[in-house]
Design an enzyme around this catalytic site. Structure first.
Site, PDB file in Angstrom:
ATOM      1  N   LYS A  41      31.894  -7.439  20.303  1.00  0.00           N
ATOM      2  CA  LYS A  41      31.575  -7.360  22.159  1.00  0.00           C
ATOM      3  C   LYS A  41      31.775  -8.978  22.137  1.00  0.00           C
ATOM      4  CE  LYS A  41      30.693  -4.796  24.642  1.00  0.00           C
ATOM      5  NZ  LYS A  41      31.492  -3.872  25.580  1.00  0.00           N
TER       6      LYS A  41
ATOM      7  N   TYR B 137      28.772  -4.891  15.596  1.00  0.00           N
ATOM      8  CA  TYR B 137      29.093  -4.230  16.881  1.00  0.00           C
ATOM      9  C   TYR B 137      29.220  -5.782  17.968  1.00  0.00           C
ATOM     10  CZ  TYR B 137      27.356  -3.182  21.572  1.00  0.00           C
ATOM     11  OH  TYR B 137      27.222  -3.065  23.157  1.00  0.00           O
TER      12      TYR B 137
ATOM     13  N   THR C 191      27.040  -7.343  26.705  1.00  0.00           N
ATOM     14  CA  THR C 191      25.815  -7.072  26.322  1.00  0.00           C
ATOM     15  C   THR C 191      24.924  -8.502  26.043  1.00  0.00           C
ATOM     16  OG1 THR C 191      24.574  -6.314  24.357  1.00  0.00           O
ATOM     17  CG2 THR C 191      26.785  -6.638  23.986  1.00  0.00           C
ATOM     18  N   ASP C 192      23.613  -8.437  25.891  1.00  0.00           N
ATOM     19  CA  ASP C 192      22.867  -9.512  25.673  1.00  0.00           C
ATOM     20  C   ASP C 192      22.998  -9.728  24.159  1.00  0.00           C
ATOM     21  OD1 ASP C 192      21.328  -7.303  24.428  1.00  0.00           O
ATOM     22  OD2 ASP C 192      19.351  -7.807  25.617  1.00  0.00           O
TER      23      ASP C 192
HETATM   24  P1  NAD Z   1      28.457   4.948  24.675  1.00  0.00           P
HETATM   25  O1  NAD Z   1      28.633   4.988  23.472  1.00  0.00           O
HETATM   26  O2  NAD Z   1      27.535   5.938  25.176  1.00  0.00           O
HETATM   27  O3  NAD Z   1      29.809   5.345  25.499  1.00  0.00           O
HETATM   28  C1  NAD Z   1      31.002   4.592  25.153  1.00  0.00           C
HETATM   29  C2  NAD Z   1      32.005   5.592  25.871  1.00  0.00           C
HETATM   30  O4  NAD Z   1      33.272   5.024  25.638  1.00  0.00           O
HETATM   31  C3  NAD Z   1      32.258   7.031  25.179  1.00  0.00           C
HETATM   32  O5  NAD Z   1      32.430   8.047  26.242  1.00  0.00           O
HETATM   33  C4  NAD Z   1      33.511   7.040  24.285  1.00  0.00           C
HETATM   34  O6  NAD Z   1      34.169   8.355  24.429  1.00  0.00           O
HETATM   35  C5  NAD Z   1      34.368   5.923  25.215  1.00  0.00           C
HETATM   36  N1  NAD Z   1      35.257   5.283  24.353  1.00  0.00           N
HETATM   37  C6  NAD Z   1      35.156   4.794  22.902  1.00  0.00           C
HETATM   38  N2  NAD Z   1      36.404   4.378  22.444  1.00  0.00           N
HETATM   39  C7  NAD Z   1      37.361   4.443  23.294  1.00  0.00           C
HETATM   40  C8  NAD Z   1      38.597   4.293  23.220  1.00  0.00           C
HETATM   41  N3  NAD Z   1      39.209   3.792  22.233  1.00  0.00           N
HETATM   42  N4  NAD Z   1      39.131   4.608  24.491  1.00  0.00           N
HETATM   43  C9  NAD Z   1      38.517   5.339  25.639  1.00  0.00           C
HETATM   44  N5  NAD Z   1      37.351   5.600  25.612  1.00  0.00           N
HETATM   45  C10 NAD Z   1      36.415   5.197  24.515  1.00  0.00           C
HETATM   46  O7  NAD Z   1      28.075   3.679  25.350  1.00  0.00           O
HETATM   47  P2  NAD Z   1      27.241   3.004  26.366  1.00  0.00           P
HETATM   48  O8  NAD Z   1      25.948   2.795  26.097  1.00  0.00           O
HETATM   49  O9  NAD Z   1      27.491   3.684  27.574  1.00  0.00           O
HETATM   50  O10 NAD Z   1      27.985   1.579  26.557  1.00  0.00           O
HETATM   51  C11 NAD Z   1      28.830   1.327  27.501  1.00  0.00           C
HETATM   52  C12 NAD Z   1      29.006  -0.235  27.595  1.00  0.00           C
HETATM   53  O11 NAD Z   1      28.121  -0.801  28.026  1.00  0.00           O
HETATM   54  C13 NAD Z   1      29.518  -0.749  26.385  1.00  0.00           C
HETATM   55  O12 NAD Z   1      30.663  -1.604  26.628  1.00  0.00           O
HETATM   56  C14 NAD Z   1      28.449  -1.474  25.982  1.00  0.00           C
HETATM   57  O13 NAD Z   1      28.916  -2.471  25.036  1.00  0.00           O
HETATM   58  C15 NAD Z   1      27.737  -1.934  27.156  1.00  0.00           C
HETATM   59  N6  NAD Z   1      26.372  -1.847  27.041  1.00  0.00           N
HETATM   60  C16 NAD Z   1      25.516  -1.009  26.681  1.00  0.00           C
HETATM   61  C17 NAD Z   1      24.122  -1.142  26.612  1.00  0.00           C
HETATM   62  C18 NAD Z   1      23.241  -0.102  26.031  1.00  0.00           C
HETATM   63  O14 NAD Z   1      21.824  -0.452  26.391  1.00  0.00           O
HETATM   64  N7  NAD Z   1      23.542   1.187  26.082  1.00  0.00           N
HETATM   65  C19 NAD Z   1      23.563  -2.251  27.082  1.00  0.00           C
HETATM   66  C20 NAD Z   1      24.425  -3.466  27.361  1.00  0.00           C
HETATM   67  C21 NAD Z   1      25.910  -3.360  27.487  1.00  0.00           C
HETATM   68  O1  DAU Z   2      20.698  -5.050  24.013  1.00  0.00           O
HETATM   69  C1  DAU Z   2      22.006  -4.078  24.495  1.00  0.00           C
HETATM   70  C2  DAU Z   2      22.398  -3.168  23.289  1.00  0.00           C
HETATM   71  O2  DAU Z   2      21.428  -2.391  23.307  1.00  0.00           O
HETATM   72  C3  DAU Z   2      23.670  -2.660  23.664  1.00  0.00           C
HETATM   73  O3  DAU Z   2      24.720  -3.646  23.660  1.00  0.00           O
HETATM   74  C4  DAU Z   2      24.066  -1.442  22.566  1.00  0.00           C
HETATM   75  O4  DAU Z   2      25.226  -0.776  22.866  1.00  0.00           O
HETATM   76  C5  DAU Z   2      22.854  -0.722  22.552  1.00  0.00           C
HETATM   77  O5  DAU Z   2      22.868   0.447  21.538  1.00  0.00           O
HETATM   78  C6  DAU Z   2      21.460  -1.338  22.430  1.00  0.00           C
HETATM   79  O6  DAU Z   2      21.372  -1.607  21.039  1.00  0.00           O
HETATM   80  P1  DAU Z   2      20.171  -1.638  19.966  1.00  0.00           P
HETATM   81  O7  DAU Z   2      20.546  -1.820  18.709  1.00  0.00           O
HETATM   82  O8  DAU Z   2      19.123  -2.662  20.571  1.00  0.00           O
HETATM   83  O9  DAU Z   2      19.725  -0.371  20.515  1.00  0.00           O
HETATM   84  P2  DAU Z   2      19.089   0.960  19.629  1.00  0.00           P
HETATM   85  O10 DAU Z   2      18.786   2.124  20.682  1.00  0.00           O
HETATM   86  O11 DAU Z   2      20.088   1.373  18.549  1.00  0.00           O
HETATM   87  O12 DAU Z   2      17.670   0.407  18.901  1.00  0.00           O
HETATM   88  C7  DAU Z   2      16.770  -0.220  19.824  1.00  0.00           C
HETATM   89  C8  DAU Z   2      15.798  -0.805  19.046  1.00  0.00           C
HETATM   90  O13 DAU Z   2      14.953   0.239  18.404  1.00  0.00           O
HETATM   91  C9  DAU Z   2      16.288  -1.712  17.848  1.00  0.00           C
HETATM   92  O14 DAU Z   2      15.312  -2.635  17.675  1.00  0.00           O
HETATM   93  C10 DAU Z   2      16.126  -0.828  16.610  1.00  0.00           C
HETATM   94  C11 DAU Z   2      14.951   0.358  17.036  1.00  0.00           C
HETATM   95  N1  DAU Z   2      15.271   1.423  16.333  1.00  0.00           N
HETATM   96  C12 DAU Z   2      16.216   2.038  16.592  1.00  0.00           C
HETATM   97  C13 DAU Z   2      16.304   3.481  16.327  1.00  0.00           C
HETATM   98  C14 DAU Z   2      17.736   4.246  16.367  1.00  0.00           C
HETATM   99  C15 DAU Z   2      14.059   2.154  15.856  1.00  0.00           C
HETATM  100  O15 DAU Z   2      12.950   1.571  15.443  1.00  0.00           O
HETATM  101  N2  DAU Z   2      14.088   3.312  15.573  1.00  0.00           N
HETATM  102  C16 DAU Z   2      15.211   3.956  15.706  1.00  0.00           C
HETATM  103  O16 DAU Z   2      15.138   5.217  15.256  1.00  0.00           O
END
Ligand code: NAD
Ligand code: DAU
Length: 337
Positions: A152, A148, A121-122
């Site tokens: 990472k 978190y 992640t960033d």
């Molecule tokens: P998510 O929380 O939606 O999904 C995570 C998945 O991992 C779930 O299916 C969960 O059951 C599984 N999991 C958790 N713990 C586990 C374990 N111990 N063993 C096996 N499976 C397990 O997350 P996401 O948003 O899909 O993120 C996926 C990856 O991408 C993560 O590594 C996250 O850091 C990275 N990432 C996410 C974002 C974002 O915006 N969501 C951005 C950049 C990077």
């Molecule tokens: O930047 C990449 C990351 O983006 C990933 O590594 C993480 O897994 C992913 O969850 C996400 O992290 P953020 O904390 O940026 O995402 P989130 O959706 O929780 O929140 C996005 C922005 O919105 C953040 O500035 C917090 C704000 N927010 C969030 C929630 C849940 C609100 O203002 N209101 C809300 O209800």
């Protein structure tokens, strides 16, 4: 046919990656391992269960990981605890899954001499000031803010150490905030969409000036495929779609507008402690070296069309999220969010 092991394939990005792979890269035989935590939903893969092998299990389970890695050629490692707000309430599962889980995968990769792509992640870079025009690059120093992001960051360091010390074949990508279908409703965009569908006002943390560099999940996943196919071993690639001018307030206003509400039909709630201000990604290495380009980059916010499709998905799939909505909101209510 190459064998691909996808960790966390029942979560948001992992499930989209499975669907993307089956559609665009049918040369892979896909196995998913997922613990099915609160964030993993087997329904995300229900329509393709006959085309993949699905294993319910924990990436910290050494024997299981050893067996699965031995049977496959490439591991794409998505599994993680992913939500910042949860990491502020209870950091332990983040340390366990993100650090010990990644370590467990690395040891199996080393033993069986397989290829790894690690998804990161960033947020490992910390944040930028709102008026800072800089963007994160592959050489930006790590300075994570939350439990978190620090776990990472720890997992990225482990991967680099295994590359340098043991010569494993691995690449890393750091991507910005994803949006799209199957995202858990604890996250910003689906929380607001499902709030409006429940006739509840969207919730904006603090002033809402924070900037997230939004990217559609399919653009993230197309980049991951390019890196698996053509990325240089040992290298890191930044993935981002140049949306670093869009703040949270603008996103909430756009969601309100697209869902037929007044632009200001939302309320401010308590801010997140230690809230990162601004993320901005410089993905020129990926674009230049591998020829990647994002598809969802329409108009002034770069996300109107992708967001409209995402809203339609949550509207059409209410059974997927409705059962969880009350519990998610009860957790937020405890912290005035
Ligand atoms: P998510 O929380 O939606 O999904 C995570 C998945 O991992 C779930 O299916 C969960 O059951 C599984 N999991 C958790 N713990 C586990 C374990 N111990 N063993 C096996 N499976 C397990 O997350 P996401 O948003 O899909 O993120 C996926 C990856 O991408 C993560 O590594 C996250 O850091 C990275 N990432 C996410 C974002 C974002 O915006 N969501 C951005 C950049 C990077
Ligand atoms: O930047 C990449 C990351 O983006 C990933 O590594 C993480 O897994 C992913 O969850 C996400 O992290 P953020 O904390 O940026 O995402 P989130 O959706 O929780 O929140 C996005 C922005 O919105 C953040 O500035 C917090 C704000 N927010 C969030 C929630 C849940 C609100 O203002 N209101 C809300 O209800």
């Amino acid at each position: 046919m190459k064998k691909l092991l996808i960790t966390g394939g029942a979560g948001f990005i992992g499930a989209n990656f499975v669907h993307y792979t089956l559609k665009h890269n049918p040369e892979y035989e896909v196995t998913v391992i997922d613990k099915l935590t609160y964030a993993g939903n087997p329904d995300n893969l229900a329509s393709v269960l006959d085309k993949i092998t699905f294993v319910t299990g924990d990436i910290c389970d050494r024997n299981l990981i050893d067996e699965l890695v031995a049977k496959n050629d490439i591991v794409v490692h998505f599994a993680a605890e992913s939500h910042n707000d949860n990491s502020l309430r209870d950091p332990w599962p983040f340390v366990e899954t993100n650090i010990i889980g990644t370590y467990t995968i690395l040891e199996a990769i080393r033993k069986h001499k397989k290829r790894l792509h690690h998804i990161s992640t960033d947020e490992v870079f910390g944040d930028l000031e709102l008026d800072d025009p800089d963007r994160f690059t592959e050489t930006t120093p790590y300075e994570p803010s939350s439990p978190y992001s620090s776990t990472k960051a720890g997992s990225d360091h482990l991967v680099r150490a295994w590359i340098r010390s043991f010569g494993i074949e691995a690449t890393i990508s750091n991507c910005s905030n994803n949006y799209g279908p199957y995202q858990h409703i604890e996250k910003f965009i689906p929380r607001q969409i499902t709030n409006i569908l429940s006739d509840v006002k969207p919730k904006l943390y603090g002033t809402g000036e924070q900037v997230r560099d939004w990217i559609h999940v399919d653009d993230h996943n197309s980049a991951v495929h390019m890196i698996i196919e053509a990325g240089v071993l040992g290298e890191t690639y930044i993935i981002g779609a140049d949306n670093d001018h869009v703040n949270n307030k603008m996103v909430i206003e756009l969601i309100c507008e697209l869902m037929g509400k007044g632009k200001d039909w939302y309320e401010h709630v308590n801010d997140r402690p230690g809230h990162d201000m601004r993320y901005a990604m410089d993905s020129s290495k990926l674009r230049r070296d591998l020829g990647w380009t994002p598809v969802h980059t329409d108009n002034e916010t770069g996300m109107r069309d992708g967001l409209s499709q995402t809203i339609d998905w949550y509207r059409d799939n209410q059974a997927w999220w409705q059962a969880q909505k009350q519990a998610v909101e009860a957790k937020y209510a405890e912290s005035g969010q």
